[in-house]
Motif scaffolding. Structure first.
Motif, PDB file in Angstrom:
ATOM      1  N   PRO A   1     -13.606  11.682  10.093  1.00 34.13           N
ATOM      2  CA  PRO A   1     -14.144  10.196  10.018  1.00 34.13           C
ATOM      3  C   PRO A   1     -13.574   9.532   9.202  1.00 34.13           C
ATOM      4  CG  PRO A   1     -15.697  11.872   9.449  1.00 34.13           C
ATOM      5  CD  PRO A   1     -14.467  12.740   9.502  1.00 34.13           C
ATOM      6  N   ASP A   2     -13.147   8.224   9.704  1.00 35.85           N
ATOM      7  CA  ASP A   2     -12.664   7.097   8.555  1.00 35.85           C
ATOM      8  C   ASP A   2     -12.727   5.883   9.353  1.00 35.85           C
ATOM      9  OD1 ASP A   2     -10.286   7.366  10.350  1.00 35.85           O
ATOM     10  OD2 ASP A   2      -8.986   7.756   8.963  1.00 35.85           O
ATOM     11  N   SER A   3     -12.319   4.670   8.801  1.00 32.85           N
ATOM     12  CA  SER A   3     -12.403   3.526   9.221  1.00 32.85           C
ATOM     13  C   SER A   3     -11.048   2.697   8.958  1.00 32.85           C
ATOM     14  CB  SER A   3     -13.607   2.528   8.854  1.00 32.85           C
ATOM     15  OG  SER A   3     -13.457   2.483   7.622  1.00 32.85           O
ATOM     16  N   SER A   4     -10.678   1.757   9.425  1.00 29.67           N
ATOM     17  CA  SER A   4      -9.751   0.683   8.978  1.00 29.67           C
ATOM     18  C   SER A   4     -10.120  -0.921   9.525  1.00 29.67           C
ATOM     19  CB  SER A   4      -8.418   0.931   9.880  1.00 29.67           C
ATOM     20  OG  SER A   4      -8.266   0.332  11.037  1.00 29.67           O
ATOM     21  N   PRO A   5      -9.711  -1.830   8.791  1.00 32.91           N
ATOM     22  CA  PRO A   5     -10.247  -3.135   9.132  1.00 32.91           C
ATOM     23  C   PRO A   5      -9.565  -3.507  10.298  1.00 32.91           C
ATOM     24  CG  PRO A   5      -8.465  -3.060   7.308  1.00 32.91           C
ATOM     25  CD  PRO A   5      -8.745  -1.656   7.450  1.00 32.91           C
ATOM     26  N   LEU A   6      -9.003  -2.765  11.033  1.00 33.27           N
ATOM     27  CA  LEU A   6      -8.306  -3.177  12.316  1.00 33.27           C
ATOM     28  C   LEU A   6      -9.159  -2.587  13.556  1.00 33.27           C
ATOM     29  CD1 LEU A   6      -4.816  -2.454  11.380  1.00 33.27           C
ATOM     30  CD2 LEU A   6      -5.918  -4.550  11.307  1.00 33.27           C
ATOM     31  N   GLU A   7      -9.344  -3.585  14.716  1.00 30.95           N
ATOM     32  CA  GLU A   7      -9.967  -3.075  15.981  1.00 30.95           C
ATOM     33  C   GLU A   7      -9.038  -2.407  16.541  1.00 30.95           C
ATOM     34  OE1 GLU A   7     -11.254  -6.259  18.353  1.00 30.95           O
ATOM     35  OE2 GLU A   7      -9.304  -6.997  18.466  1.00 30.95           O
ATOM     36  N   LYS A   8      -9.269  -1.556  17.404  1.00 35.12           N
ATOM     37  CA  LYS A   8      -8.455  -0.548  18.292  1.00 35.12           C
ATOM     38  C   LYS A   8      -8.811  -0.301  19.725  1.00 35.12           C
ATOM     39  CE  LYS A   8      -8.993   2.113  14.813  1.00 35.12           C
ATOM     40  NZ  LYS A   8      -9.648   1.404  13.833  1.00 35.12           N
ATOM     41  N   VAL A   9      -8.077   0.078  20.658  1.00 34.58           N
ATOM     42  CA  VAL A   9      -8.472   0.317  21.753  1.00 34.58           C
ATOM     43  C   VAL A   9      -7.806   2.019  22.253  1.00 34.58           C
ATOM     44  CG1 VAL A   9      -8.036   0.114  24.174  1.00 34.58           C
ATOM     45  CG2 VAL A   9      -8.442  -1.985  22.728  1.00 34.58           C
ATOM     46  N   TYR A  10      -8.650   2.799  22.684  1.00 34.79           N
ATOM     47  CA  TYR A  10      -8.166   4.053  23.035  1.00 34.79           C
ATOM     48  C   TYR A  10      -8.162   4.187  24.726  1.00 34.79           C
ATOM     49  CZ  TYR A  10      -9.054   5.457  18.184  1.00 34.79           C
ATOM     50  OH  TYR A  10      -9.380   5.577  16.858  1.00 34.79           O
ATOM     51  N   VAL A  11      -7.031   4.579  25.146  1.00 35.38           N
ATOM     52  CA  VAL A  11      -7.390   4.686  26.865  1.00 35.38           C
ATOM     53  C   VAL A  11      -6.822   6.342  26.840  1.00 35.38           C
ATOM     54  CG1 VAL A  11      -6.306   4.413  28.914  1.00 35.38           C
ATOM     55  CG2 VAL A  11      -6.498   2.390  27.135  1.00 35.38           C
ATOM     56  N   VAL A  12      -7.613   7.150  27.350  1.00 33.56           N
ATOM     57  CA  VAL A  12      -7.152   8.725  27.598  1.00 33.56           C
ATOM     58  C   VAL A  12      -6.439   8.694  29.022  1.00 33.56           C
ATOM     59  CG1 VAL A  12      -8.227  11.071  28.043  1.00 33.56           C
ATOM     60  CG2 VAL A  12      -9.393   9.135  26.373  1.00 33.56           C
ATOM     61  N   VAL A  13      -5.367   9.301  28.808  1.00 38.94           N
ATOM     62  CA  VAL A  13      -4.404   9.669  30.046  1.00 38.94           C
ATOM     63  C   VAL A  13      -4.645  10.962  30.501  1.00 38.94           C
ATOM     64  CG1 VAL A  13      -2.035   9.650  30.631  1.00 38.94           C
ATOM     65  CG2 VAL A  13      -2.686   7.874  28.710  1.00 38.94           C
ATOM     66  N   ALA A  14      -4.789  11.975  29.793  1.00 38.19           N
ATOM     67  CA  ALA A  14      -5.129  13.143  30.311  1.00 38.19           C
ATOM     68  C   ALA A  14      -5.980  14.172  29.181  1.00 38.19           C
ATOM     69  CB  ALA A  14      -3.753  13.771  30.395  1.00 38.19           C
ATOM     70  N   GLY A  15      -6.825  14.968  29.799  1.00 41.60           N
ATOM     71  CA  GLY A  15      -7.575  15.582  29.011  1.00 41.60           C
ATOM     72  C   GLY A  15      -8.951  14.941  28.787  1.00 41.60           C
ATOM     73  N   GLU A  16      -9.781  15.288  27.555  1.00 39.72           N
ATOM     74  CA  GLU A  16     -10.692  14.566  27.498  1.00 39.72           C
ATOM     75  C   GLU A  16     -10.996  14.659  25.955  1.00 39.72           C
ATOM     76  OE1 GLU A  16     -13.766  16.543  29.578  1.00 39.72           O
ATOM     77  OE2 GLU A  16     -14.345  17.795  27.857  1.00 39.72           O
ATOM     78  N   VAL A  17     -11.331  13.606  25.287  1.00 35.02           N
ATOM     79  CA  VAL A  17     -11.687  13.624  23.909  1.00 35.02           C
ATOM     80  C   VAL A  17     -13.097  13.063  23.433  1.00 35.02           C
ATOM     81  CG1 VAL A  17      -9.582  13.088  23.211  1.00 35.02           C
ATOM     82  CG2 VAL A  17     -10.821  11.238  23.624  1.00 35.02           C
ATOM     83  N   THR A  18     -13.624  13.693  22.498  1.00 38.76           N
ATOM     84  CA  THR A  18     -15.108  12.968  21.983  1.00 38.76           C
ATOM     85  C   THR A  18     -15.100  11.982  20.945  1.00 38.76           C
ATOM     86  OG1 THR A  18     -16.052  15.160  22.610  1.00 38.76           O
ATOM     87  CG2 THR A  18     -17.563  13.615  21.227  1.00 38.76           C
ATOM     88  N   VAL A  19     -15.533  10.758  21.301  1.00 31.87           N
ATOM     89  CA  VAL A  19     -15.435   9.621  20.354  1.00 31.87           C
ATOM     90  C   VAL A  19     -16.899   9.385  19.647  1.00 31.87           C
ATOM     91  CG1 VAL A  19     -14.794   7.284  19.709  1.00 31.87           C
ATOM     92  CG2 VAL A  19     -13.427   8.728  21.453  1.00 31.87           C
ATOM     93  N   ARG A  20     -16.805   9.570  18.372  1.00 33.19           N
ATOM     94  CA  ARG A  20     -18.257   9.160  17.756  1.00 33.19           C
ATOM     95  C   ARG A  20     -18.125   8.052  16.882  1.00 33.19           C
ATOM     96  NH1 ARG A  20     -17.183  14.776  16.370  1.00 33.19           N
ATOM     97  NH2 ARG A  20     -18.601  16.031  17.958  1.00 33.19           N
ATOM     98  N   ALA A  21     -18.913   6.826  17.057  1.00 27.27           N
ATOM     99  CA  ALA A  21     -18.694   5.735  16.133  1.00 27.27           C
ATOM    100  C   ALA A  21     -20.374   5.080  16.331  1.00 27.27           C
ATOM    101  CB  ALA A  21     -17.712   4.879  16.852  1.00 27.27           C
ATOM    102  N   GLU A  22     -20.495   4.501  15.360  1.00 29.80           N
ATOM    103  CA  GLU A  22     -21.916   3.511  15.238  1.00 29.80           C
ATOM    104  C   GLU A  22     -22.891   4.384  15.790  1.00 29.80           C
ATOM    105  OE1 GLU A  22     -20.205   0.200  17.316  1.00 29.80           O
ATOM    106  OE2 GLU A  22     -20.391  -0.786  15.283  1.00 29.80           O
ATOM    107  N   GLY A  23     -23.314   5.637  15.316  1.00 31.75           N
ATOM    108  CA  GLY A  23     -24.340   6.430  15.772  1.00 31.75           C
ATOM    109  C   GLY A  23     -24.439   6.908  17.265  1.00 31.75           C
ATOM    110  N   GLN A  24     -23.178   6.527  18.043  1.00 31.86           N
ATOM    111  CA  GLN A  24     -23.017   6.982  19.542  1.00 31.86           C
ATOM    112  C   GLN A  24     -21.774   8.092  19.620  1.00 31.86           C
ATOM    113  OE1 GLN A  24     -22.354   3.627  21.911  1.00 31.86           O
ATOM    114  NE2 GLN A  24     -23.871   2.449  20.991  1.00 31.86           N
ATOM    115  N   GLU A  25     -22.086   8.789  20.377  1.00 31.61           N
ATOM    116  CA  GLU A  25     -21.004   9.722  20.763  1.00 31.61           C
ATOM    117  C   GLU A  25     -20.798   9.843  22.490  1.00 31.61           C
ATOM    118  OE1 GLU A  25     -21.015  14.553  21.186  1.00 31.61           O
ATOM    119  OE2 GLU A  25     -21.286  13.711  19.217  1.00 31.61           O
ATOM    120  N   VAL A  26     -19.580   9.804  22.804  1.00 35.16           N
ATOM    121  CA  VAL A  26     -19.204   9.525  24.056  1.00 35.16           C
ATOM    122  C   VAL A  26     -17.615  10.384  24.452  1.00 35.16           C
ATOM    123  CG1 VAL A  26     -17.597   7.617  23.944  1.00 35.16           C
ATOM    124  CG2 VAL A  26     -18.557   8.064  26.045  1.00 35.16           C
TER     125      VAL A  26
END
Length: 115
Positions: free
Chosen positions: A51-76
């Protein structure tokens, strides 16, 4: 128009990432995008970032497989063609909890240059 072939993408190292290989698809080159860059991340099983942060916004687009993303108390769990936008200064974590390689496109603005 600037075409960059996948075979010409250069690897890059991302801080606080593990079991991940990144390729820069566009950006940080003459004639490329002026406001953002695009990368492709391959996460091995058990690989991730944060876990970490940066001052920059970012967009993630999954192309294959699956990833778990945790942020702001949410997990998806994101699968192919799912995407998420993470705001600047948000602590986030990305994990490939599966046994298959997960591939994700990352779109971010350039870091601001030090004054």
């Amino acid at each position: 128009m600037r075409v960059k072939r996948f075979q010409d993408a250069k690897p890059y190292e991302a801080p606080n990432h593990f079991a991940m290989k990144g390729l820069r698809l566009q950006g940080f080159e003459e004639g490329g995008p002026e406001k953002f860059w695009t990368g492709l991340s391959h996460f091995l099983p058990g690989g991730g970032a944060g876990p970490d942060s940066s001052p920059l916004e970012k967009v993630y687009v999954v192309v294959a497989g699956e990833v778990t993303v945790r942020a702001e108390g949410q997990e998806v769990v994101l699968g192919p063609l799912d995407s998420v936008c993470i705001g600047g200064n948000v602590v986030r974590e990305v994990v490939n909890a599966s046994n298959a390689v997960a591939t994700m496109i990352v779109i971010m603005p350039y870091p601001e240059k030090a004054a």
